[in-house]
Design a protein around this motif. Structure first.
Motif, PDB file in Angstrom:
ATOM      1  N   HIS A 130       0.690  -0.548   0.159  1.00  0.00           N
ATOM      2  CA  HIS A 130       0.011   0.461  -0.107  1.00  0.00           C
ATOM      3  C   HIS A 130       1.195   1.239  -0.387  1.00  0.00           C
ATOM      4  CE1 HIS A 130      -2.640   3.167   1.351  1.00  0.00           C
ATOM      5  NE2 HIS A 130      -3.583   2.788   0.602  1.00  0.00           N
ATOM      6  N   GLN A 131       1.745   1.042   0.658  1.00  0.00           N
ATOM      7  CA  GLN A 131       3.084   2.165   1.022  1.00  0.00           C
ATOM      8  C   GLN A 131       3.754   2.735  -0.113  1.00  0.00           C
ATOM      9  OE1 GLN A 131       6.084   1.879   3.697  1.00  0.00           O
ATOM     10  NE2 GLN A 131       5.343   2.528   5.133  1.00  0.00           N
ATOM     11  N   TYR A 132       3.821   1.451  -1.131  1.00  0.00           N
ATOM     12  CA  TYR A 132       4.840   1.739  -2.299  1.00  0.00           C
ATOM     13  C   TYR A 132       3.407   2.508  -3.096  1.00  0.00           C
ATOM     14  CZ  TYR A 132       7.245   0.738  -6.872  1.00  0.00           C
ATOM     15  OH  TYR A 132       7.639   0.530  -7.540  1.00  0.00           O
ATOM     16  N   PRO A 159      -3.472   3.823  -9.589  1.00  0.00           N
ATOM     17  CA  PRO A 159      -3.014   3.407  -8.179  1.00  0.00           C
ATOM     18  C   PRO A 159      -3.881   2.849  -7.837  1.00  0.00           C
ATOM     19  CG  PRO A 159      -1.563   5.350  -8.628  1.00  0.00           C
ATOM     20  CD  PRO A 159      -3.233   5.633 -10.532  1.00  0.00           C
ATOM     21  N   SER A 160      -5.361   3.679  -7.804  1.00  0.00           N
ATOM     22  CA  SER A 160      -6.259   3.179  -6.552  1.00  0.00           C
ATOM     23  C   SER A 160      -6.836   1.380  -7.249  1.00  0.00           C
ATOM     24  CB  SER A 160      -7.616   4.046  -6.598  1.00  0.00           C
ATOM     25  OG  SER A 160      -7.715   3.630  -7.958  1.00  0.00           O
ATOM     26  N   GLN A 161      -6.860   1.376  -8.708  1.00  0.00           N
ATOM     27  CA  GLN A 161      -7.161   0.233  -9.081  1.00  0.00           C
ATOM     28  C   GLN A 161      -5.922  -0.965  -8.339  1.00  0.00           C
ATOM     29  OE1 GLN A 161      -7.823  -0.140 -13.400  1.00  0.00           O
ATOM     30  NE2 GLN A 161      -8.533  -1.993 -13.547  1.00  0.00           N
ATOM     31  N   ALA A 162      -4.861  -0.212  -8.509  1.00  0.00           N
ATOM     32  CA  ALA A 162      -3.436  -1.761  -7.922  1.00  0.00           C
ATOM     33  C   ALA A 162      -3.865  -1.881  -6.448  1.00  0.00           C
ATOM     34  CB  ALA A 162      -2.615  -0.830  -8.175  1.00  0.00           C
ATOM     35  N   LEU A 163      -4.311  -0.783  -6.014  1.00  0.00           N
ATOM     36  CA  LEU A 163      -4.802  -1.207  -4.250  1.00  0.00           C
ATOM     37  C   LEU A 163      -5.319  -1.845  -4.602  1.00  0.00           C
ATOM     38  CD1 LEU A 163      -4.300   2.514  -2.807  1.00  0.00           C
ATOM     39  CD2 LEU A 163      -2.781   0.731  -2.859  1.00  0.00           C
ATOM     40  N   ALA A 166      -3.751  -5.534  -5.022  1.00  0.00           N
ATOM     41  CA  ALA A 166      -3.290  -6.088  -3.740  1.00  0.00           C
ATOM     42  C   ALA A 166      -3.177  -6.668  -2.651  1.00  0.00           C
ATOM     43  CB  ALA A 166      -1.796  -4.953  -3.706  1.00  0.00           C
ATOM     44  N   GLU A 167      -5.252  -6.279  -2.674  1.00  0.00           N
ATOM     45  CA  GLU A 167      -5.708  -6.101  -1.839  1.00  0.00           C
ATOM     46  C   GLU A 167      -6.150  -7.581  -1.497  1.00  0.00           C
ATOM     47  OE1 GLU A 167      -8.589  -3.212  -0.257  1.00  0.00           O
ATOM     48  OE2 GLU A 167      -8.877  -4.502   1.375  1.00  0.00           O
ATOM     49  N   ASP A 168      -6.645  -7.807  -2.657  1.00  0.00           N
ATOM     50  CA  ASP A 168      -7.614  -8.976  -3.293  1.00  0.00           C
ATOM     51  C   ASP A 168      -6.454  -9.761  -3.224  1.00  0.00           C
ATOM     52  OD1 ASP A 168     -10.012  -7.759  -4.098  1.00  0.00           O
ATOM     53  OD2 ASP A 168      -9.616  -7.766  -5.891  1.00  0.00           O
ATOM     54  N   MET A 169      -5.330  -9.559  -3.582  1.00  0.00           N
ATOM     55  CA  MET A 169      -4.609 -11.128  -3.622  1.00  0.00           C
ATOM     56  C   MET A 169      -3.902 -11.074  -2.124  1.00  0.00           C
ATOM     57  SD  MET A 169      -2.041 -10.542  -6.884  1.00  0.00           S
ATOM     58  CE  MET A 169      -3.418  -9.578  -8.584  1.00  0.00           C
TER      59      MET A 169
END
Ligand code: AMP
Ligand code: GLY
Length: 420
Positions: A130-132, A159-163, A166-169
């Motif tokens: 998240h930080q990155y 980035p919001s989609q990437a967050l 990342a959360e899903d995974m």
């Protein structure tokens, strides 16, 4: 030679089809195969990942050489088990297959041996990811590090989609353990191509380039799939770029593997983006591509069995691959609902009307025999591969056959080989 092919998809049917042409071939077995392979090989019921069964078949049928199709048995150590039992098998060890089964390992190796690829960071904690991600403003790609059946890559526009990915995974574990570690990398732009090579230690025999159509629908719309079609032609990548791909990607990577004492024998598949800054690696696979193989092998004039045998005898350097100069196209027909919820068990009509030739073949994937009839049994059902004097002619030939094969809800793209 008695040969065993492990796997049951279109790729394995195409490999069997090619092996059948070899005067060196005596008996051919496939574990588990599909309805299409029954006419050219002996199907062994069971799972491609059942290593004990594969070994038992190899002993019982006096198999001289085994070829592995899919990634799962490779990652599970089928090659190690065969080698331990003193049996010849073509494919990388589990340690070498990590190039595909562990994207974090592949990235680390590419970084260490200066193989051009997308800039990336690896995370196993969501707070750090998240930080990155929150500090980035460019488009990112989030990848599950482990094997996720081709679904573990999310190309994100912001980035919001990437967050969310990342959360899903990392938190919701939508890909299970495969997503307990993720790779977050820059999105690359350019033309995507597949370059496969037969590899033995330092020796590389590049195959001709191929193109895979990953999205479900025409014009690259819809979700990613295992691949809805492919084509191969010599001029897909120019000579100079092919040389760069060999010298900047394959050579340093294989040197690295030898240095790390994980020598590679088998097919190494580089999924590449041809960016304005040169070719860069999107991913490595440690096997023949599916459906690239169905297009590629239609063009291979060399005897595949001779070539694989040479690689296993450390004589790959003596091999020159001969190709049909004409292009080939492979069109995949999938079940309705593929890739998420394919509906199976449908009767397939029209197969007996197809007249196959050296320039035209139907390769089965998710098919099985049910009281003598061919029915659908997997997401990607079959593919039609054709060679032609031009890409358009090859595509027209393949589509003429596709249009005569039917099953309820048959799904296929109409632009394979017709649009880049
Ligand atoms: P992979 O399984 O890593 O090849 O990813 C699946 C697909 O996602 C690729 O075939 C590309 O279309 C896309 N992809 C993966 N990595 C990137 C990247 N860094 N930039 C753009 N697209 C990518
Ligand atoms: N066609 C993509 C793959 O084999 O992974």
């Amino acid at each position: 030679m008695n040969v065993l092919v492990i796997g049951g998809g279109g790729r394995e049917h195409a490999i069997c089809h090619q092996l059948r042409r070899s005067p060196l071939l005596k008996k051919l077995f496939v574990l588990p195969g599909n309805a299409g392979t029954t006419s050219i090989a002996t199907n062994i019921a069971g799972s491609a990942t059942d290593i004990a069964l594969a070994l038992e078949v190899a002993r019982r049928e006096s198999i001289d050489l085994t070829i592995v199709g899919p990634e799962d048995p490779l990652a599970a150590g089928v090659v190690d088990a065969f080698q331990k039992a003193g049996r010849r098998i073509f494919g990388p060890s589990a340690a070498a297959a990590r190039l595909e089964s562990d994207k974090a390992f592949a990235k680390q190796l590419m970084r260490q041996y200066v193989v051009p690829t997308a800039e990336a960071r690896v995370f196993d904690r969501y707070d750090l990811a998240h930080q990155y991600i929150a500090t980035r403003d460019e488009a990112l790609v989030v990848k599950a590090a482990g094997l996720a059946k081709g679904k573990g890559v999310i190309v994100c526009d912001d980035p919001s989609q990437a967050l969310l990915a990342a959360e899903d995974m990392l938190v919701k574990r939508v890909f299970g353990d495969a997503g307990s570690r993720i790779v977050v990398e820059e999105k690359l732009d350019g033309r995507e191509v597949s370059v496969l090579a037969l590899v033995e230690g330092h020796t590389i025999a590049l195959l001709e380039p191929a193109r895979d159509y990953k999205r479900l629908r025409d014009d690259d719309a819809g979700p990613n799939t295992g691949g809805m079609g492919s084509y191969s032609r010599s001029d897909l990548i120019d000579e100079a770029t092919m040389r760069l791909i060999e010298s900047q990607i394959f050579v340093p990577l294989l040197d690295g593997l030898v240095r790390e004492e994980i020598p590679y024998c088998g097919v190494l598949y580089a999924g590449l983006m041809l960016t304005p800054a040169g070719p860069k690696v999107l991913e490595f696979n440690c096997r023949f591509g599916d459906p690239e193989t169905q297009a590629l092998l239609m063009r291979l004039n060399s005897d595949l069995l001779v070539v694989v045998d040479a690689a296993l005898n450390a004589r790959l350097d003596e091999v020159t691959l001969a190709w049909d100069t004409r292009p080939s196209v492979c069109v995949v027909m999938a079940a309705p609902g593929y890739p998420d919820r394919p509906e199976l068990g449908e009767r397939i009509d029209g197969l007996s009307r197809v007249s196959e030739s050296r320039d035209l073949a139907v390769f089965h994937a998710g098919t099985q025999l049910d009281a003598g009839r061919v029915i659908t049994s997997g997401g990607r059902v079959l593919s039609v591969s054709a060679v032609g004097d031009s890409l358009t002619e090859a595509a027209d030939r393949a589509y003429a056959v596709v249009e005569n094969i039917s099953f309820r809800g048959a799904t296929y793209r109409r632009d394979i080989g017709r649009k880049n």
